[in-house]
Design an enzyme around this catalytic site. Structure first.
Site, PDB file in Angstrom:
ATOM      1  N   SER A 110     -34.406   3.921  -6.670  1.00 45.40           N
ATOM      2  CA  SER A 110     -34.909   5.239  -6.287  1.00 45.40           C
ATOM      3  C   SER A 110     -34.484   5.568  -4.851  1.00 45.40           C
ATOM      4  CB  SER A 110     -36.422   5.239  -6.406  1.00 45.40           C
ATOM      5  OG  SER A 110     -36.895   6.504  -6.047  1.00 45.40           O
ATOM      6  N   GLY A 111     -33.916   6.735  -4.681  1.00 43.87           N
ATOM      7  CA  GLY A 111     -33.499   7.169  -3.345  1.00 43.87           C
ATOM      8  C   GLY A 111     -32.105   6.717  -2.975  1.00 43.87           C
ATOM      9  N   THR A 115     -29.008  11.203  -8.158  1.00 44.62           N
ATOM     10  CA  THR A 115     -29.026  12.624  -8.515  1.00 44.62           C
ATOM     11  C   THR A 115     -27.963  13.380  -7.718  1.00 44.62           C
ATOM     12  OG1 THR A 115     -31.360  12.352  -8.934  1.00 44.62           O
ATOM     13  CG2 THR A 115     -30.553  14.593  -8.783  1.00 44.62           C
ATOM     14  N   ASN A 160     -38.430   8.441  -1.985  1.00 41.40           N
ATOM     15  CA  ASN A 160     -37.486   9.547  -2.034  1.00 41.40           C
ATOM     16  C   ASN A 160     -38.266  10.850  -2.067  1.00 41.40           C
ATOM     17  OD1 ASN A 160     -35.456  11.324  -2.574  1.00 41.40           O
ATOM     18  ND2 ASN A 160     -34.725  10.314  -4.438  1.00 41.40           N
ATOM     19  N   SER A 163     -37.522  12.569  -5.700  1.00 41.28           N
ATOM     20  CA  SER A 163     -37.267  11.493  -6.664  1.00 41.28           C
ATOM     21  C   SER A 163     -37.336  12.040  -8.098  1.00 41.28           C
ATOM     22  CB  SER A 163     -38.319  10.418  -6.451  1.00 41.28           C
ATOM     23  OG  SER A 163     -38.095   9.387  -7.374  1.00 41.28           O
ATOM     24  N   SER A 164     -36.307  11.694  -8.877  1.00 37.52           N
ATOM     25  CA  SER A 164     -36.328  12.134 -10.277  1.00 37.52           C
ATOM     26  C   SER A 164     -37.350  11.261 -11.007  1.00 37.52           C
ATOM     27  CB  SER A 164     -34.960  11.937 -10.923  1.00 37.52           C
ATOM     28  OG  SER A 164     -33.946  12.306 -10.033  1.00 37.52           O
ATOM     29  N   GLY A 390     -33.706   4.252 -11.447  1.00 42.11           N
ATOM     30  CA  GLY A 390     -33.128   2.933 -11.217  1.00 42.11           C
ATOM     31  C   GLY A 390     -34.143   1.832 -11.405  1.00 42.11           C
ATOM     32  N   GLU A 392     -36.745  -0.792 -10.743  1.00 39.87           N
ATOM     33  CA  GLU A 392     -37.826  -0.655  -9.773  1.00 39.87           C
ATOM     34  C   GLU A 392     -38.642  -1.927  -9.705  1.00 39.87           C
ATOM     35  OE1 GLU A 392     -38.930   4.100  -9.849  1.00 39.87           O
ATOM     36  OE2 GLU A 392     -40.147   2.715 -10.985  1.00 39.87           O
TER      37      GLU A 392
HETATM   38  N1  LIG Z   1     -23.934  11.641  -0.730  1.00 42.36           N
HETATM   39  C1  LIG Z   1     -25.002  11.962  -0.037  1.00 42.36           C
HETATM   40  N2  LIG Z   1     -24.861  12.634   1.105  1.00 42.36           N
HETATM   41  C2  LIG Z   1     -25.922  12.983   1.827  1.00 42.36           C
HETATM   42  N3  LIG Z   1     -27.187  12.701   1.498  1.00 42.36           N
HETATM   43  C3  LIG Z   1     -27.404  12.029   0.382  1.00 42.36           C
HETATM   44  C4  LIG Z   1     -26.326  11.637  -0.443  1.00 42.36           C
HETATM   45  N4  LIG Z   1     -26.835  10.994  -1.483  1.00 42.36           N
HETATM   46  C5  LIG Z   1     -28.178  10.998  -1.320  1.00 42.36           C
HETATM   47  N5  LIG Z   1     -28.529  11.609  -0.219  1.00 42.36           N
HETATM   48  C6  LIG Z   1     -29.899  11.803   0.328  1.00 42.36           C
HETATM   49  O1  LIG Z   1     -30.753  10.900  -0.265  1.00 42.36           O
HETATM   50  C7  LIG Z   1     -31.814  11.548  -0.939  1.00 42.36           C
HETATM   51  C8  LIG Z   1     -32.143  10.829  -2.226  1.00 42.36           C
HETATM   52  O2  LIG Z   1     -31.074  10.975  -3.118  1.00 42.36           O
HETATM   53  P1  LIG Z   1     -31.287  11.158  -4.678  1.00 42.36           P
HETATM   54  O3  LIG Z   1     -32.394  12.088  -4.966  1.00 42.36           O
HETATM   55  O4  LIG Z   1     -29.998  11.449  -5.265  1.00 42.36           O
HETATM   56  O5  LIG Z   1     -31.747   9.714  -5.040  1.00 42.36           O
HETATM   57  P2  LIG Z   1     -31.930   9.149  -6.502  1.00 42.36           P
HETATM   58  O6  LIG Z   1     -31.078   7.951  -6.570  1.00 42.36           O
HETATM   59  O7  LIG Z   1     -31.714  10.202  -7.495  1.00 42.36           O
HETATM   60  O8  LIG Z   1     -33.436   8.690  -6.453  1.00 42.36           O
HETATM   61  P3  LIG Z   1     -34.480   8.699  -7.680  1.00 42.36           P
HETATM   62  O9  LIG Z   1     -34.168   7.513  -8.502  1.00 42.36           O
HETATM   63  O10 LIG Z   1     -35.768   8.577  -6.961  1.00 42.36           O
HETATM   64  O11 LIG Z   1     -34.290   9.980  -8.351  1.00 42.36           O
HETATM   65  C9  LIG Z   1     -31.325  12.941  -1.195  1.00 42.36           C
HETATM   66  O12 LIG Z   1     -32.378  13.856  -1.245  1.00 42.36           O
HETATM   67  C10 LIG Z   1     -30.434  13.180  -0.003  1.00 42.36           C
HETATM   68  O13 LIG Z   1     -31.207  13.582   1.060  1.00 42.36           O
HETATM   69 MG   LIG Z   2     -32.786  11.174  -8.817  1.00 42.97          MG
END
Ligand SMILES: Nc1ncnc2c1ncn2[C@@H]1O[C@H](COP(=O)(O)OP(=O)(O)OP(=O)(O)O)[C@@H](O)[C@H]1O
Ligand SMILES: [Mg+2]
Length: 1081
Positions: A110-111, A115, A160, A163-164, A390, A392
């Protein structure tokens, strides 16, 4: 690629290594070290073969621009530095060009950025695929589905902010050209427990906050909502607002996205009503009411919220109220109704809220799918994007984590399978012998969970369906018996004595050794969550609602379709959907994006080794590298390989004529690379050890340096030469110009000199000619003159006889004569008068007559005077002579003179001859009397005068008494020496006698007369007339001596003052001086 384009490679300008396969030596430390190094340089992407590792930078990097999209577009995977775009491009191109369906598997905790990565892939594909009105609409709808799902399915967690909370798999469908046609979204297990309760520091789903902050007053009123978060039990308050998240703006974005995706206005309204209903539901509270049977029965505490909710959804309030108090259990033909206590009522309420929300979410996905569904039935190419929660590991892991981790376990398995399979396939394809690769296969863990007979999920289902008392503990007991032997299952109470004393393992927990680490699960709630029970009374109440969407969400509430069969458990549902997903994925070409989060603080530039290490481990990245390197670490198609290293061998440099493979063979032989280090595939060269690659790279680098030096040398040479040539050329030009200039100067000089010389010569010549011509002219003139003379002579000689000689002179004389004549006649006519005093004289007519004219004037005057004189008689003549003499003597000498000029000299004033008185005197005077007048004889003694008659003859002068006429003195003129007179107007005169003469005895005579001038003039004339004596001298002076007897007396004339009167006074001053004062004129 055009010939001119520079061939680059992943290997150029690498920070660390761009591909972990090339890491040497390979260990966890070097692996993490490499990630850190790259991360610190903002290189967030690293490859493991074709897998992309993505580090979350937690800041926006300038690497997602349109320029970057262009840079990565249509380039080979290893050609540029690692980037998610390279993977997206590779996937898209192999989908479009090789007709291979693709799936992009994004994993990570997560984070970690899953996404974001999925959105990047989608946006890249949208940017590079075809364009057009229809296509753009599809793209837009696909992209806009994200904000809608994120609003309803994402929440702020401690890990996050966005977070999805659901798993998402999206198939994007393309036509044969690669243009998007539509898509299908599948969602997996929304974390619905969040609706009713959120862990500390976390939030409910975004949509609740967005609705309350962003909706208009009007909307809120319609939804019977209040903007204040604190009014709702289901909304956690401690982190209701999130930094950097603008809920109000996001609400507008979501509404806009819903509109683009194709939601009708009334659908949006219905959705919002359900969201509001969930919030209202949370506010319904219960109180116990004692019943006669001793049990408590729950009652709704404050019916206001209940009422509002029922109004909102069109539910009959009593029906719902009853559903919270009673539960009807139907068994076969019987219906038993039991009361609910307060706890059960709360459980029912929360179950309703969770179900309501999760069903709403599933409906949203279905609704979106309807909109984005491809319109054609023709065959489609598919690109799947999987963004799933992911792996956890929490402190307290429950059913959700178990499910999620199971999903990740499955994904890992498919990852291993596919990677290995692909690897194996490649070897086979390339004709390389396949050597078995040692790696950990997690199939065994998957089996532990999903095995139909004794898998954990099967055990759970069994427990849930089993009649009798079923608790989480009975479930754990079951596990302890069934799974005790399994090497990845750990529990205190299992038969495996190993864990009997393991205190880190509580009694109510079991632990699974996942591929990514051990996870301790607390069994509490497993059964319930797996059952996911919603009392039928509630679903029926919902179905009865006068709300179409609500009806749709609770179809089991339809009394007509009463189904006594239990609905499938959550676990089995999930297992089924994961199974489908895995099958789906297996048919596709996988592309992996492994997301890693560098720190727990959501901070940029912070790299926590332990955290990364943990992720590297559970993502199985080391395994990944090992698998990839097991046979041959590095492979490359022959063409790019030859292109890259051809400069290392003379035969291949600069161009290799034959097939690329032979070129590579020659190259490697030449470089003496040991045979076991590489293998020749059909289209690729396989290099066993990264060292060999680095050896090649090093050689290439050196060679490039040499080449650079060579190029530099040649370039410098060329540059110098061109410069020199340029200088030379310039010098020639300068010289030419200078020469031209110098020659010009010289020429100008010569020209001007020659002009000077020329002009001199011409002048000289001209003068010569002029002289010649002049000479000729003179000759001609001379000739002419001579000829003229000659002709003249001839003519004259011939014509003389015809002309009078000397006519010229005569004519001249005649002319002169004529002029003179005219002159004289003119003179005659203009003659002045005959008066001698006339001064006029006519003007001279001719200059040459000037002398003559003057002379004539003089002559005329003389003549005029003569004429005038000639008129005079003798007497008159004598008078004038006398007058002339008087003027000669006295003019300008004596003041008396002017008065005498006008008086005629009469001579005889006394008429002696006629006057008888003077008879006596007559006798004395035998001669003619020249002058007779009365004078004053001055007394010598006193200066007084006595009248005397003064007579003058030719021979003497006589003084006689006036009265008697008696002669007093007669003096012969020769005895008179001189006469003295003054200069003044007096009439005094002294007659001085010659000494020694008889007359002189009595002394000189001092007389005075008014006719002094006449007397003296006549005296003087007598002297002139006689030849025997000198004329009497006349002295004119104001002081003279007079001889009186013996004495000489000085007579002095002075100017008298005005008081002396007008008369002359004579006074004897002393013996010697007699003073005469004369009045001034
Ligand atoms: N390539 C990137 N460039 C800049 N910031 C990023 C990038 N990837 C992620 N982030 C930052 O990290 C935060 C978390 O990313 P994201 O929501 O994609 O995580 P996730 O893996 O989908 O987490 P979850 O499993 O909780 O959904 C985003 O809101 C953004 O602020
Ligand atoms: Mg996500």
């Amino acid at each position: 690629m055009s010939k001119m384009e520079v061939k680059t490679s992943l290997l150029d300008n690498m920070i660390g290594v761009g591909d972990m396969v090339l890491l040497e030596p390979l260990s966890e430390e070097t692996f993490i070290g490499n990630l850190r190094k790259r991360f610190e340089h903002n290189e967030i992407y690293t490859y493991i073969g074709s897998v992309v590792i993505s580090m979350n930078p937690y800041k926006s990097l300038p690497i997602y621009t349109a320029d970057k999209v262009e840079e990565y577009r249509n380039r080979n995977f290893y050609e540029l530095s690692p980037h998610i775009y390279a993977l997206a491009d590779e996937a898209y191109r192999s989908l479009r060009d090789q007709d291979k369906d693709q799936c992009i598997l994004i994993t990570g905790e997560s984070g970690a950025g899953k996404t974001e990565a999925s959105k990047l892939v989608m946006s890249y594909v949208a940017a590079v695929c075809g364009k057009g009105q229809e296509v753009n609409k599809v793209k837009e709808q696909l992209l806009q589905s994200n904000p809608v799902l994120e609003a309803f399915g994402n929440a702020k967690t401690v890990r996050n902010d966005n977070s999805s909370r659901f798993g998402k798999y999206m198939d994007i469908e393309f036509d044969f050209k690669g243009d998007p046609l539509g898509g299908v979204i599948s969602n997996y297990l929304l974390e619905k427990s969040r609706v009713v309760k959120q862990p500390r520091g976390e939030r409910n789903f975004h949509i609740f906050y967005q609705l309350l902050s962003g909706a208009s007053e009007d909307t809120l009123k319609k939804l019977k909502l209040d903007r204040d978060f604190s009014k709702y039990n289901y909304l956690s308050l401690d982190s209701a607002t999130v930094n950097g998240l603008d809920d109000a703006a996001n609400f507008r974005t979501v509404r806009n996205a819903m509109q683009i995706v194709g939601f009708m206005e009334d659908e949006v309204q219905s959705v919002l009503e359900l969201v509001a209903a969930v919030l209202k539901l949370g506010n319904i509270e219960f109180k116990p009411e004692s019943r006669v049977n001793g049990f408590d029965e729950s009652r709704v505490k404050d019916k206001n919220d209940l009422k509002e909710m029922c109004e909102l959804l069109g539910i009959e309030q009593s029906v719902l109220e009853r559903a919270f108090s009673y539960r009807t259990v139907e068994a076969k033909m019987e219906k038993v109704s039991t009361t609910l206590n307060v706890a059960q009522a709360y459980y029912a309420r929360d179950a309703l809220a969770k179900n309501l929300y999760s069903r709403l979410f599933s409906w949203l996905v279905t609704r979106i799918n309807e909109s984005i569904k491809a319109q054609t039935k023709s065959r489609k190419k598919v690109m799947g994007v999987l963004d799933i929660y992911g792996f956890e590991i929490f402190e307290d892991n429950s059913f959700e984590q178990f499910i999620i981790n199971y999903c990740n376990e499955k994904l890992q398995q498919i990852f291993i399978e596919l990677t290995l399979r692909e690897e194996q396939e490649e070897y086979v394809r390339e004709g390389i012998e396949w050597t078995n690769i040692e790696y950990f296969n997690n199939a065994v863990i998957c089996d532990l969970i999903e095995n139909n007979q004794n898998g954990i999920l099967a055990m759970l289902d069994e427990e849930c369906l089993r009649p009798g008392t079923v608790t989480d503990d009975t479930f754990l007991d079951k596990l302890n018996t069934v799974c005790a032997e399994h090497q990845h299952f750990e529990s205190r109470l299992s038969k495996n004595s190993k864990f009997l004393t393991d205190h880190s393992l509580p009694h109510s927990c079991f632990r699974i050794q996942h591929y990514a680490g051990k996870v301790l699960y607390r069994v509490e709630g497993f059964v319930d969550k797996n059952n996911d029970l919603l009392y039928r009374d509630l679903s029926q109440a919902m179905y009865k609602a006068n709300h179409s969407l609500m009806k749709l969400l609770f179809p089991e509430g339809n009394p007509a379709k009463v189904n006594l069969k239990r609905p499938p458990t959550a676990g089995s549902q999930f297992r089924a959907s994961v199974g489908t997903l895995m099958k789906n994925l297996q048919t596709k070409n996988p592309n992996y994006i492994r997301c890693i989060k560098p720190n727990d603080k959501k901070a940029c530039q912070v790299f926590t080794d332990s955290l990364v290490c943990h992720q590297v481990r559970y993502l199985g990245l080391m395994e990944n590298v090992r698998v990839r390197r097991a046979g041959y670490a590095f492979r490359q198609a022959y063409e790019p390989c030859l292109e890259r290293y051809k400069m290392l061998c003379k035969q291949t440099w600069p161009h290799w004529k034959g097939p690329a493979r032979q070129g590579v063979e020659v190259l490697l032989k030449d470089l003496e690379v040991p045979e076991e280090e590489f293998a020749y595939g059909r289209s690729k060269i396989f290099i066993r050890n990264p060292r060999t690659l680095f050896f090649l790279e090093e050689r290439r680098r050196q060679c490039l340096e040499d080449l650079a030096t060579l190029i530099q040398k040649i370039y410098r040479g060329w540059k110098c030469r061109t410069h020199f040539l340029l200088l030379k050329k310039s010098q020639v030009v300068v010289a030419a110009w200078y020469r031209r200039y110098a020659q010009q100067q010289k020429y100008q000089k010569i020209k001007s000199s020659s002009i000077v010389v020329q002009s001199y010569i011409r002048g000289w010549k001209a003068r010569k000619i002029l002289r010649e011509l002049k000479y000729q002219k003179r000759c001609k003139e001379a000739v002419t003159t001579i000829a003229a003379y000659w002709h003249g002579t001839q003519v004259r000689r011939e014509y003389r006889k015809f002309f009078r000689a000397n006519a010229g002179k005569k004519i001249y004389d005649f002319t002169i004569q004529k002029i003179m004549q005219k002159y004289f006649i003119g003179l005659k006519n203009t003659m002045p008068s005959m008066s001698p005093i006339d001064k006029t004289w006519p003007a001279r007519p001719y200059l040459f007559l000037d002398g003559t004219h003057q002379e004539l004037r003089r002559i005329f005057h003389l003549w005029r005077c003569k004429k005038y004189r000639s008129q005079f008689t003798e007497e008159k003549k004598a008078i004038y002579e006398e007058k002339l003499e008087a003027s000669e003597i006295f003019k300008d000498k004596k003041a008396l003179y002017p008065s005498s000029v006008g008086q005629p000299f009469k001579g005889d004033y006394l008429e002696i001859n006629k006057n008888p008185k003077y008879q006596k005197l007559n006798s004395v005077m035998d001669e003619k009397v020249l002058l007779a007048d009365v004078v004053n004889k001055i007394n010598r003694a006193n200066g007084k005068g006595a009248s005397r008659i003064f007579l003058l003859t030719k021979k003497n002068f006589v003084l006689a008494d006036q009265k008697t006429g008696q002669v007093k003195a007669s003096v012969p003129l020769p005895d008179l020496n001189s006469v003295s007179v003054s200069t003044q107007s007096d009439g005094f005169f002294a007659l001085k006698l010659k000494e020694g003469t008889p007359s002189a005895a009595k002394g000189d005579f001092l007389l005075s007369s008014d006719r002094l001038i006449e007397i003296i003039t006549k005296l003087h004339r007598t002297g002139e007339a006689s030849a025997d004596r000198d004329p009497i001298s006349v002295d004119i002076s104001d002081e003279f001596l007079v001889q009186f007897k013996q004495d000489k007396v000085c007579v002095k004339f002075i100017q008298a003052g005005p008081k002396n009167g007008n008369s002359v006074a004579c006074k004897r001053k002393n013996n010697r001086l007699l003073e005469v004062s004369v009045p001034s004129p």
